[in-house]
Motif scaffolding. Structure first.
Motif, mmCIF file in Angstrom:
data_model
loop_
_atom_site.group_PDB
_atom_site.id
_atom_site.type_symbol
_atom_site.label_atom_id
_atom_site.label_comp_id
_atom_site.label_asym_id
_atom_site.label_seq_id
_atom_site.Cartn_x
_atom_site.Cartn_y
_atom_site.Cartn_z
ATOM 1 N N LEU A 160 -58.426 -5.970 -85.506
ATOM 2 C CA LEU A 160 -57.107 -6.207 -86.088
ATOM 3 C C LEU A 160 -56.765 -7.686 -86.101
ATOM 4 O O LEU A 160 -56.070 -8.163 -87.015
ATOM 5 N N TYR A 161 -57.256 -8.437 -85.128
ATOM 6 C CA TYR A 161 -57.012 -9.878 -85.122
ATOM 7 C C TYR A 161 -57.647 -10.533 -86.346
ATOM 8 O O TYR A 161 -57.143 -11.531 -86.856
ATOM 9 N N ARG A 162 -58.730 -9.938 -86.821
ATOM 10 C CA ARG A 162 -59.405 -10.464 -88.009
ATOM 11 C C ARG A 162 -58.707 -10.051 -89.296
ATOM 12 O O ARG A 162 -58.550 -10.855 -90.219
ATOM 13 N N PHE A 163 -58.246 -8.808 -89.365
ATOM 14 C CA PHE A 163 -57.754 -8.282 -90.633
ATOM 15 C C PHE A 163 -56.236 -8.062 -90.686
ATOM 16 O O PHE A 163 -55.666 -8.015 -91.782
ATOM 17 N N ALA A 164 -55.570 -7.913 -89.553
ATOM 18 C CA ALA A 164 -54.113 -7.688 -89.533
ATOM 19 C C ALA A 164 -53.580 -8.233 -88.218
ATOM 20 O O ALA A 164 -53.206 -7.484 -87.318
ATOM 21 N N ARG A 165 -53.557 -9.550 -88.098
ATOM 22 C CA ARG A 165 -53.316 -10.213 -86.817
ATOM 23 C C ARG A 165 -52.010 -9.788 -86.165
ATOM 24 O O ARG A 165 -51.930 -9.672 -84.933
ATOM 25 N N THR A 166 -50.982 -9.546 -86.935
ATOM 26 C CA THR A 166 -49.687 -9.169 -86.370
ATOM 27 C C THR A 166 -49.784 -7.923 -85.507
ATOM 28 O O THR A 166 -49.077 -7.779 -84.512
ATOM 29 N N TRP A 167 -50.683 -7.010 -85.876
ATOM 30 C CA TRP A 167 -50.781 -5.723 -85.194
ATOM 31 C C TRP A 167 -51.919 -5.675 -84.178
ATOM 32 O O TRP A 167 -52.242 -4.602 -83.655
ATOM 33 N N ALA A 168 -52.525 -6.825 -83.876
ATOM 34 C CA ALA A 168 -53.687 -6.828 -82.989
ATOM 35 C C ALA A 168 -53.342 -6.324 -81.589
ATOM 36 O O ALA A 168 -54.005 -5.416 -81.061
ATOM 37 N N VAL A 169 -52.316 -6.887 -80.976
ATOM 38 C CA VAL A 169 -51.969 -6.480 -79.615
ATOM 39 C C VAL A 169 -51.351 -5.081 -79.583
ATOM 40 O O VAL A 169 -51.727 -4.271 -78.728
ATOM 41 N N PRO A 170 -50.410 -4.736 -80.482
ATOM 42 C CA PRO A 170 -49.953 -3.347 -80.488
ATOM 43 C C PRO A 170 -51.090 -2.351 -80.687
ATOM 44 O O PRO A 170 -51.092 -1.263 -80.084
ATOM 45 N N GLY A 171 -52.070 -2.694 -81.524
ATOM 46 C CA GLY A 171 -53.213 -1.810 -81.708
ATOM 47 C C GLY A 171 -54.027 -1.665 -80.438
ATOM 48 O O GLY A 171 -54.472 -0.557 -80.077
ATOM 49 N N ALA A 172 -54.257 -2.775 -79.748
ATOM 50 C CA ALA A 172 -54.976 -2.721 -78.478
ATOM 51 C C ALA A 172 -54.214 -1.890 -77.450
ATOM 52 O O ALA A 172 -54.806 -1.123 -76.676
ATOM 53 N N LEU A 173 -52.881 -2.032 -77.447
ATOM 54 C CA LEU A 173 -52.061 -1.239 -76.544
ATOM 55 C C LEU A 173 -52.196 0.249 -76.861
ATOM 56 O O LEU A 173 -52.323 1.083 -75.950
ATOM 57 N N ALA A 174 -52.177 0.597 -78.143
ATOM 58 C CA ALA A 174 -52.329 1.999 -78.534
ATOM 59 C C ALA A 174 -53.679 2.557 -78.079
ATOM 60 O O ALA A 174 -53.770 3.685 -77.598
#
Length: 396
Positions: A160-174
């Motif tokens: 997500l950091y590569r393709f949708a950086r805004t959602w990288a940490v929320p995605g990792a949290l999920a």
């Protein structure tokens, strides 16, 4: 045709969700590190959400500008690196209160702001980098200790950091939440919001070890960049009024465990940018919505604390570390950018001393890093022409 208010409202909700999900683990870990129990930490998170939300609404409505507040994520990382202080959690709360008062004083007396600006940028950035380093090592430790839980979170974060950086940490949290749900034992817990009032204790070591560096990192890494983000989109509110408002929010939240409220930096762009609305005059709706959403998210503070209790501590710290990689990279870059004589050396000394985690006289390493780097800077800085000529005349 889409209503003109829909886009800024959605942008505001996204701003709050991303801001909350990206760093609430840092806040909870930081509060636990300075002695808060689970209820006090949940209360601190709730206080921050409410203070951030209300100050955002107040500033946005008053100025009709997309001014978004946030909690100090680098400040929470500072708490994690500092650890317990003399006087316990109550002394940490006293330091939070003093930090809020200092922010308000800076808004009232611009000379204080100029004094902070006089700190060399490499030293300030190196101190922040040293604070963040320990937490940013946590993902590596999580892979070593709980690989089946940590690796999915890191892979999701990287993609997500590569393709949708805004959602990288929320995605990792999920991803981490999914791993916890599959592997953690079933525990009973109360997910209701918790309010715990803590009477502050004013301890000198906590003032020097927490209040001072917390104030400095909040100003240097949050308020100043936040103003730059707003200026980049054409908004120039008075910094003094913002500091008075966020400082008052910090003071009010301190009694419940909130460490610091400040101007949002990275997340501010979500509400102030063109994605919030093509009309700059309507983007303040996004920040107001963000404020309302943050207050609502504060009701989830008990659930967030329950999640932290279910997970291995190293996993929670690992997710928090992922949230701070960008800040670490930026601070290292600013600290070690080639500059004047002594700049690299003083930054290196500041970074090493701060990252060491050493404590002397009950005062944490961030303060000592600032002092050590400052002394090296004074020692190695070039002599002024007048001083040089005077010495040459005396030697002749």
């Amino acid at each position: 045709m889409e209503h003109s208010w829909v886009k800024p409202v959605v942008a505001g909700m996204v701003t709050a969700l991303v801001g909350f999900a990206s760093s609430f683990t840092v806040v909870l870990a930081g509060l636990r590190a300075v002695g808060a129990d689970s209820r006090q930490a949940a209360s601190g998170l709730l206080a921050l959400c409410v203070a951030v939300g209300l100050t955002t609404i107040l500033m946005s409505v008053r100025h009709r500008l997309p001014i978004t507040a946030a909690w100090s994520t680098p400040g929470a990382a500072l708490l994690l690196s500092t650890g317990p202080v003399e006087g316990g959690y109550a002394a940490a709360v006293g330091a939070f209160l003093v930090c809020g008062l200092a922010i308000m004083a800076t808004g009232l007396f611009p000379a204080l702001g100029r004094l902070i600006a006089a700190i060399p940028q490499p030293i300030a950035s190196a101190m922040l980098a040293g604070i963040l380093l320990k937490l940013c090592l946590a993902p590596v430790l999580a892979v070593r200790d709980v690989p089946l839980m940590a690796l999915p979170a890191i892979v999701v974060w990287a993609l997500l950091y590569r393709f949708a950086r805004t959602w990288a940490v929320p995605g990792a949290l999920a991803a981490a939440v999914a791993a916890i749900a599959l592997t953690a034992p079933t525990l009973t817990f109360d997910a209701a919001p918790v309010v715990v009032v803590t009477a502050p204790v004013f301890d000198l070591s906590a003032m020097i070890g927490i209040a001072l560096p917390l104030f400095l990192v909040t100003m240097a890494s949050q308020n100043v960049p936040g103003m730059a983000v707003l200026a980049g989109y054409g908004y120039r509110p008075r910094l003094g009024g913002i500091l008075l408002t966020t400082g008052a929010g910090s003071v009010a939240g301190a009694f419940l465990g909130g460490h610091a409220v400040n101007l949002a930096a990275i997340s501010a762009a979500l509400a102030a940018g063109p994605d919030a609305s093509p009309d700059p005059a309507r983007r303040w709706i996004a920040s107001v919505t963000s404020g309302v959403s943050m207050v609502v998210l504060g009701l989830c503070s008990g659930l967030a604390m329950a999640l932290v209790l279910l997970a291995p501590p190293v996993l929670i710290e690992g997710v928090a570390g992922l949230a701070l990689f960008g800040a670490l990279a930026a601070s290292i870059g600013a600290a070690f950018r080639p500059g004047g004589a002594g700049g690299l050396e003083s930054a290196a000394v500041t970074f090493v001393v701060t990252a060491s985690g050493v404590s002397f006289f009950g005062i944490g390493s961030a303060f000592w890093g600032l002092i050590a780097g400052g002394l090296i800077h004074l020692l190695l800085r070039p002599q002024t022409p007048s001083l040089r000529s005077t010495r040459e005349t005396e030697s002749a």
